[in-house]
Design a protein around this motif. Structure first.
Motif, PDB file in Angstrom:
ATOM      1  N   VAL A 167      23.641 -72.722  -7.679  1.00 56.40           N
ATOM      2  CA  VAL A 167      23.692 -73.324  -9.014  1.00 56.40           C
ATOM      3  C   VAL A 167      23.996 -74.817  -8.914  1.00 56.40           C
ATOM      4  N   ARG A 168      23.276 -75.604  -9.714  1.00 59.21           N
ATOM      5  CA  ARG A 168      23.531 -77.045  -9.758  1.00 59.21           C
ATOM      6  C   ARG A 168      23.953 -77.432 -11.162  1.00 59.21           C
ATOM      7  N   PHE A 169      24.866 -78.397 -11.211  1.00 59.52           N
ATOM      8  CA  PHE A 169      25.368 -78.879 -12.495  1.00 59.52           C
ATOM      9  C   PHE A 169      25.261 -80.393 -12.486  1.00 59.52           C
ATOM     10  N   ARG A 170      24.512 -80.937 -13.442  1.00 54.11           N
ATOM     11  CA  ARG A 170      24.247 -82.381 -13.480  1.00 54.11           C
ATOM     12  C   ARG A 170      23.801 -82.886 -12.108  1.00 54.11           C
ATOM     13  N   GLU A 171      22.803 -82.223 -11.554  1.00 55.85           N
ATOM     14  CA  GLU A 171      22.160 -82.669 -10.302  1.00 55.85           C
ATOM     15  C   GLU A 171      23.066 -82.553  -9.076  1.00 55.85           C
ATOM     16  N   ARG A 172      24.180 -81.874  -9.228  1.00 55.04           N
ATOM     17  CA  ARG A 172      25.120 -81.726  -8.122  1.00 55.04           C
ATOM     18  C   ARG A 172      25.355 -80.246  -7.879  1.00 55.04           C
ATOM     19  N   SER A 282      21.566 -75.414 -13.726  1.00 56.33           N
ATOM     20  CA  SER A 282      20.434 -74.589 -13.347  1.00 56.33           C
ATOM     21  C   SER A 282      20.899 -73.149 -13.211  1.00 56.33           C
ATOM     22  N   ALA A 283      20.063 -72.218 -13.605  1.00 57.57           N
ATOM     23  CA  ALA A 283      20.426 -70.806 -13.520  1.00 57.57           C
ATOM     24  C   ALA A 283      20.050 -70.251 -12.150  1.00 57.57           C
ATOM     25  N   ASN A 284      20.796 -69.240 -11.687  1.00 55.78           N
ATOM     26  CA  ASN A 284      20.363 -68.545 -10.474  1.00 55.78           C
ATOM     27  C   ASN A 284      19.936 -67.102 -10.779  1.00 55.78           C
TER      28      ASN A 284
END
Ligand SMILES: *Cc1c(COP(=O)(O)O)cnc(C)c1O
Length: 379
Positions: A167-172, A282-284
């Motif tokens: 999972v990514r949060f704000r491109e991280r 992003s979802a996994n």
């Protein structure tokens, strides 16, 4: 015993197993290396491959996620009290207890289903040393609010990221928040090594400490630092991880298709609330939770029973709450009045089957049952 005359049970999840042939060369490699565990070459290779895949710098592999959680708390010398969520798999709180630390439950946010930062702050006492939030269903916690609270009160943050692989949060990477993040590679998780886990940490010195702790605290031939444990991942597990990693993009795509199909067919069903990810993440597609609210013609438990009767092994993740188990129900923070949102969600949540090999036809059968029982009851 299997009963051939009955329809096969559809599990809520099923471990992805790559073709066996792909595993064989790796096994031959292990036989050739004659190195079966203790930081072997495949273990090393998997750590590097995971760092690249996940976009993190330091990762330490473990034999399972629970030992990784236990070791993470040890590595940061946490004592006293740790604030955590009752809405998780029981291992989260067990890991705290196994360190002789007192778990303190705080309530969750009704939208994210993760720890509510305001309730974390309200639960802080002079004995609080850390926060252990969970990215439930892979949906990121409010990491920024939690970071501010941790800074304000000088607390460590260890994320149970068992659901949050990739999972990514704000491109991280979501794993790059907090002091540490802990992964599980259990067979039910989206990336697995049969059993396995890992700690993601911030710097090389901490990784060294974690690597020593998982190997009995051994520093060198004559030196033992701290109260180590045996948490090592072996070479067969690592080999399987390397094979599995070659399939994560394909399995992710398969899960995304299943998720989308559920959303298309269940959207707009009165009383069924489909859980959604935060906008910036992003979802996994690790889980497909729905909330069965009072506007739905059946209760969650009635819908659960209808599906179970038709061999669909839906699960009530997470019910009961961890705080309701005998081991924890006597804690002051475990009282229902302290956890009204978690209490309500655990009465409404139902996880529908999602795994790469789930066939469209079977998925449609599951959806048809949900829709038909609702119509039958409403009539
Ligand atoms: C699976 C899981 C764990 C435990 O991981 P294991 O590898 O099975 O020990 C911990 N926390 C959560 C939230 C999990 O889902």
């Amino acid at each position: 015993m299997m009963n051939d005359t009955k329809a096969a049970v559809v599990p809520v999840t099923q471990p992805f197993l790559p073709p066996l042939e792909e595993f064989m060369p790796w096994l031959e490699q292990i036989w050739k290396n004659r190195w079966v565990t203790n930081d072997g070459p495949l273990h090393h290779q998997l750590e590097q491959a995971l760092c690249e895949h996940l976009g993190v710098e330091y990762i330490s592999l473990f034999s399972n996620g629970t030992l990784a959680l236990i070791a993470a708390l040890q590595a940061l010398d946490i004592t006293g009290e740790v604030i955590t969520t009752p809405f998780s798999f029981v291992a989260t709180t067990h890991a705290i207890h196994w360190n002789g630390i007192k778990p303190v439950f705080a309530d969750i946010d009704p939208v994210s289903l993760n720890l509510d930062p305001a309730r974390i702050e309200a639960a802080i006492t002079p004995a609080t040393r850390a926060i252990m939030p969970v990215h439930v269903y892979g949906n990121p916690c409010d990491v920024e609010a939690i970071e501010r609270i941790a800074q304000r009160h000088d607390l460590k943050v260890i994320y149970d990221a068992a659901h949050a692989f990739g999972v990514r949060f704000r491109e991280r990477s979501i794993l790059s928040f907090g002091d540490m993040s802990v992964l599980s590679f259990h067979g039910t998780k989206i990336f697995h090594t049969f059993e396995g886990g890992a700690i993601v940490c911030r710097d090389a010195q901490m990784k060294r400490r974690i690597d020593q702790l998982k190997n009995f605290g051994i520093q060198d031939e004559v030196t033992v630092i701290g109260h180590g444990i045996n948490g090592k991942m072996n070479e067969v597990q690592a080999a399987f991880g390397l094979v599995q990693l070659q399939h994560v993009d394909a399995t992710h795509a398969a899960r995304a298709r299943i998720d989308q199909h559920y959303r298309e067919r269940l959207a707009g069903v009165k009383g069924l609330h489909l859980h959604r990810m935060l906008a910036d993440s992003s979802a996994n597609y690790a889980y497909f939770p729905v909330l069965v609210t009072p506007e739905f013609p059946l209760s969650r438990d009635e819908l659960y029973a209808e599906l179970r009767a038709r061999q669909i092994a839906v699960r009530r993740y997470f019910y009961p709450l961890i705080s309701a188990f005998p081991a924890y129900c006597d804690l002051a923070s475990a009282v229902r009045e302290n956890l009204p949102v978690a209490e309500q969600i655990s009465q409404q949540v139902l996880c529908l089957p999602i795994f790469p090999m789930l066939e469209r036809e079977v998925q449609d059968r599951i959806i048809d049952i949900v829709l038909a029982t609702a119509v039958a009851r409403a009539a």
